[in-house]
Design a protein around this motif. Structure first.
Motif, PDB file in Angstrom:
ATOM      1  N   UNK A 285       0.821  -1.206   0.000  1.00 49.42           N
ATOM      2  CA  UNK A 285       0.000   0.000   0.000  1.00 49.42           C
ATOM      3  C   UNK A 285       0.857   1.260   0.000  1.00 49.42           C
ATOM      4  N   UNK A 286       2.079   1.179   0.498  1.00 55.62           N
ATOM      5  CA  UNK A 286       2.952   2.356   0.437  1.00 55.62           C
ATOM      6  C   UNK A 286       3.247   2.722  -1.015  1.00 55.62           C
ATOM      7  N   UNK A 287       3.444   1.716  -1.868  1.00 55.65           N
ATOM      8  CA  UNK A 287       3.637   1.971  -3.288  1.00 55.65           C
ATOM      9  C   UNK A 287       2.351   2.478  -3.929  1.00 55.65           C
ATOM     10  N   UNK A 288       1.236   1.842  -3.595  1.00 53.72           N
ATOM     11  CA  UNK A 288      -0.048   2.202  -4.212  1.00 53.72           C
ATOM     12  C   UNK A 288      -0.438   3.641  -3.888  1.00 53.72           C
ATOM     13  N   UNK A 289      -0.304   4.022  -2.627  1.00 54.06           N
ATOM     14  CA  UNK A 289      -0.629   5.390  -2.243  1.00 54.06           C
ATOM     15  C   UNK A 289       0.319   6.395  -2.889  1.00 54.06           C
ATOM     16  N   UNK A 290       1.577   6.022  -3.039  1.00 51.41           N
ATOM     17  CA  UNK A 290       2.561   6.945  -3.601  1.00 51.41           C
ATOM     18  C   UNK A 290       2.286   7.269  -5.061  1.00 51.41           C
ATOM     19  N   UNK A 291       1.791   6.286  -5.824  1.00 48.13           N
ATOM     20  CA  UNK A 291       1.543   6.537  -7.253  1.00 48.13           C
ATOM     21  C   UNK A 291       0.155   7.117  -7.514  1.00 48.13           C
ATOM     22  N   UNK A 292      -0.753   7.027  -6.546  1.00 45.38           N
ATOM     23  CA  UNK A 292      -2.152   7.415  -6.787  1.00 45.38           C
ATOM     24  C   UNK A 292      -2.330   8.926  -6.829  1.00 45.38           C
ATOM     25  N   UNK A 293      -2.920   9.413  -7.914  1.00 45.93           N
ATOM     26  CA  UNK A 293      -3.335  10.809  -7.987  1.00 45.93           C
ATOM     27  C   UNK A 293      -4.724  10.992  -7.395  1.00 45.93           C
ATOM     28  N   UNK A 294      -5.502   9.907  -7.409  1.00 47.38           N
ATOM     29  CA  UNK A 294      -6.863   9.930  -6.878  1.00 47.38           C
ATOM     30  C   UNK A 294      -7.202   8.522  -6.399  1.00 47.38           C
ATOM     31  N   UNK A 295      -7.958   8.452  -5.294  1.00 50.11           N
ATOM     32  CA  UNK A 295      -8.373   7.166  -4.738  1.00 50.11           C
ATOM     33  C   UNK A 295      -9.892   7.065  -4.784  1.00 50.11           C
ATOM     34  N   UNK A 296     -10.380   5.868  -5.092  1.00 51.27           N
ATOM     35  CA  UNK A 296     -11.801   5.536  -4.952  1.00 51.27           C
ATOM     36  C   UNK A 296     -11.892   4.488  -3.854  1.00 51.27           C
ATOM     37  N   UNK A 297     -12.770   4.705  -2.880  1.00 43.13           N
ATOM     38  CA  UNK A 297     -12.799   3.797  -1.736  1.00 43.13           C
ATOM     39  C   UNK A 297     -14.158   3.830  -1.052  1.00 43.13           C
ATOM     40  N   UNK A 298     -14.446   2.771  -0.302  1.00 48.06           N
ATOM     41  CA  UNK A 298     -15.508   2.821   0.688  1.00 48.06           C
ATOM     42  C   UNK A 298     -15.106   3.839   1.760  1.00 48.06           C
ATOM     43  N   UNK A 299     -16.008   4.100   2.695  1.00 42.56           N
ATOM     44  CA  UNK A 299     -15.772   5.171   3.672  1.00 42.56           C
ATOM     45  C   UNK A 299     -15.590   4.638   5.085  1.00 42.56           C
ATOM     46  N   UNK A 300     -14.825   3.529   5.194  1.00 42.59           N
ATOM     47  CA  UNK A 300     -14.490   3.018   6.518  1.00 42.59           C
ATOM     48  C   UNK A 300     -13.607   3.995   7.272  1.00 42.59           C
ATOM     49  N   UNK A 301     -13.743   4.003   8.596  1.00 42.00           N
ATOM     50  CA  UNK A 301     -13.024   4.988   9.408  1.00 42.00           C
ATOM     51  C   UNK A 301     -11.516   4.841   9.298  1.00 42.00           C
ATOM     52  N   UNK A 302     -11.020   3.599   9.288  1.00 39.19           N
ATOM     53  CA  UNK A 302      -9.576   3.393   9.203  1.00 39.19           C
ATOM     54  C   UNK A 302      -8.997   3.891   7.893  1.00 39.19           C
ATOM     55  N   UNK A 303      -9.683   3.600   6.793  1.00 38.82           N
ATOM     56  CA  UNK A 303      -9.218   4.060   5.482  1.00 38.82           C
ATOM     57  C   UNK A 303      -9.202   5.584   5.420  1.00 38.82           C
ATOM     58  N   UNK A 304     -10.261   6.202   5.899  1.00 32.65           N
ATOM     59  CA  UNK A 304     -10.329   7.663   5.875  1.00 32.65           C
ATOM     60  C   UNK A 304      -9.184   8.274   6.688  1.00 32.65           C
ATOM     61  N   UNK A 305      -8.874   7.683   7.827  1.00 35.98           N
ATOM     62  CA  UNK A 305      -7.772   8.195   8.641  1.00 35.98           C
ATOM     63  C   UNK A 305      -6.460   8.149   7.873  1.00 35.98           C
ATOM     64  N   UNK A 306      -6.252   7.074   7.094  1.00 38.30           N
ATOM     65  CA  UNK A 306      -5.050   6.983   6.278  1.00 38.30           C
ATOM     66  C   UNK A 306      -5.035   8.054   5.197  1.00 38.30           C
TER      67      UNK A 306
END
Length: 397
Positions: A285-306
């Motif tokens: 996920x460190x690689x995935x977040x680094x390359x992402x210009x935009x994220x599509x996701x559910x709205x779980x609390x843990x994900x949002x905190x990240x």
């Protein structure tokens, strides 16, 4: 608690901060119970809190209490901690007759929780939400054990609301939680998140190679969770024609283990566009977040905190299949501050990728979303929760 026991506990609490003495008598370790689970959104904060406790009190004895047959019974031992299970289950609001067995399980769980508290004798009990935390923290409070609640969502869960009156501290991730809890008990700490997520130029370059991406194209990262999300998967499948024509965009698609065979079949049939990269699970996920210009996701609390900590622009699609629709409340808390874009689950198939493809090429909007979501970040949440625990220990001994 008699005077001798109070003195021993006080020494145990302060021994890690006091100068070493050659003749100092070893004190028994502090004992902590951490209870809750059912989903990764509860389990990960619980493990993070345990790790922070161990960092502050290395000899602490930590016992987790979870629900039998739920994922915490595997995840917690894998993280190196002991866990015992309660036969507790959630109420079925659609089929009331099924709740006869649920009540029986609850009564057995209450008895077992009392035995756990009596035998383990914790100095503090921490509840992170989920079925098991109810019986466990009720039993702890009844024995005079200070209890701490950790509420991840902007709309408080039923269990935490029931436990709030007896709690000593309630650690929350959102402002305005006094509508659910006594104001004087609330501490804004944020949600503990993974500590290994670092966005860097090096991770970005490694990410392009790892996922087989083109560094010159905009990248959308779509996350459906470890199991996947049917709505998100259906939305991208129905949008293949328009995605295929968007030559300046590429998509990392985590479809989830549950849907991977079905989606792999589409790939084998040549139906997935060349600019869509399919994965069942994203381990880096460190690689995935680094390359992402935009994220599509559910709205779980843990994900949002990240997303907040990393300052990532995001399109949130709240799951409708959660208690009290709390994911919609999580998403709206960001939308109201222009820190995220929301597409409802009902509208996702029609609107999600029109929204995402338009947004990923809107540099000004991406910068605004990134700036505003970063303002909501709560850093070092696990350590801050443990600091509150330390204050309670100092007061109670």
């Amino acid at each position: 608690m008699n005077a001798n026991k109070q003195q021993n506990n006080s020494q145990a609490i302060n021994s890690h901060h006091a100068p070493s003495r050659s003749r100092q008598v070893a004190q028994p370790p502090l004992r902590f119970i951490i209870s809750g689970g059912g989903t990764g959104g509860h389990i990960f904060p619980a493990i993070s809190i345990a790790n922070a406790i161990k960092e502050r009190w290395p000899d602490a004895d930590i016992l987790f209490v979870g629900a039998e047959d739920r994922m915490e019974m595997e995840r917690v031992p894998a993280a190196g901690y002991k866990i015992v299970g309660l036969p507790v289950a959630g109420f079925d609001r659609k089929n009331l007759l099924k709740n006869v067995s649920v009540v029986a399980k609850l009564l057995r769980s209450l008895r077992k929780a009392r035995n756990i508290i009596n035998n383990f004798k914790p100095h503090i009990a921490v509840g992170v939400g989920g079925y098991a935390s109810g019986p466990t923290l009720r039993a702890a409070a009844a024995k005079g054990v200070p209890t701490v609640l950790q509420e991840q969502n902007s709309y408080a869960g039923v269990t935490n609301k029931m436990l709030a009156q007896k709690a000593a501290k309630i650690c929350v991730a959102y402002e305005g939680m006094e509508r659910f809890f006594p104001k004087e008990k609330i501490v804004l700490t944020g949600n503990p998140t993974r500590q290994d997520l670092v966005i860097s130029a090096e991770n970005r370059q490694n990410g392009y190679k790892h996922f087989g991406l083109n560094p010159d194209k905009k990248t959308i990262l779509m996350l459906g969770g470890s199991l996947g999300a049917r709505t998100l998967n259906d939305s991208i499948v129905e949008s293949f024609p328009k995605i295929g024509k968007s030559g300046d965009v590429q998509i990392i698609w985590q479809c989830g283990n549950y849907y991977f065979k079905e989606m792999s079949d589409l790939q084998a049939q040549g139906k997935i566009p060349a600019n869509v990269f399919l994965f069942d699970f994203v381990s880096r996920m460190d690689y995935a977040y680094s390359v992402a210009d935009l994220i599509i996701s559910r709205a779980g609390a843990g994900s949002i905190s990240e997303f907040c900590l990393l300052g990532k622009p995001v399109v949130l699609v709240p799951s409708p299949n959660v208690a009290e629709d709390h994911q919609t409340q999580n998403a709206l808390a960001l939308v109201k501050k222009d820190a995220a874009v929301m597409v409802s689950d009902a509208n996702a198939r029609a609107l999600l990728f029109d929204t995402a493809l338009g947004l990923v090429n809107d540099e000004e909007k991406l910068k605004l979303l990134s700036k505003n979501i970063l303002k909501l970040a709560q850093k070092d949440s696990a350590k801050r929760i443990v600091e509150e625990i330390g204050q309670l220990l100092a007061v109670s001994n």
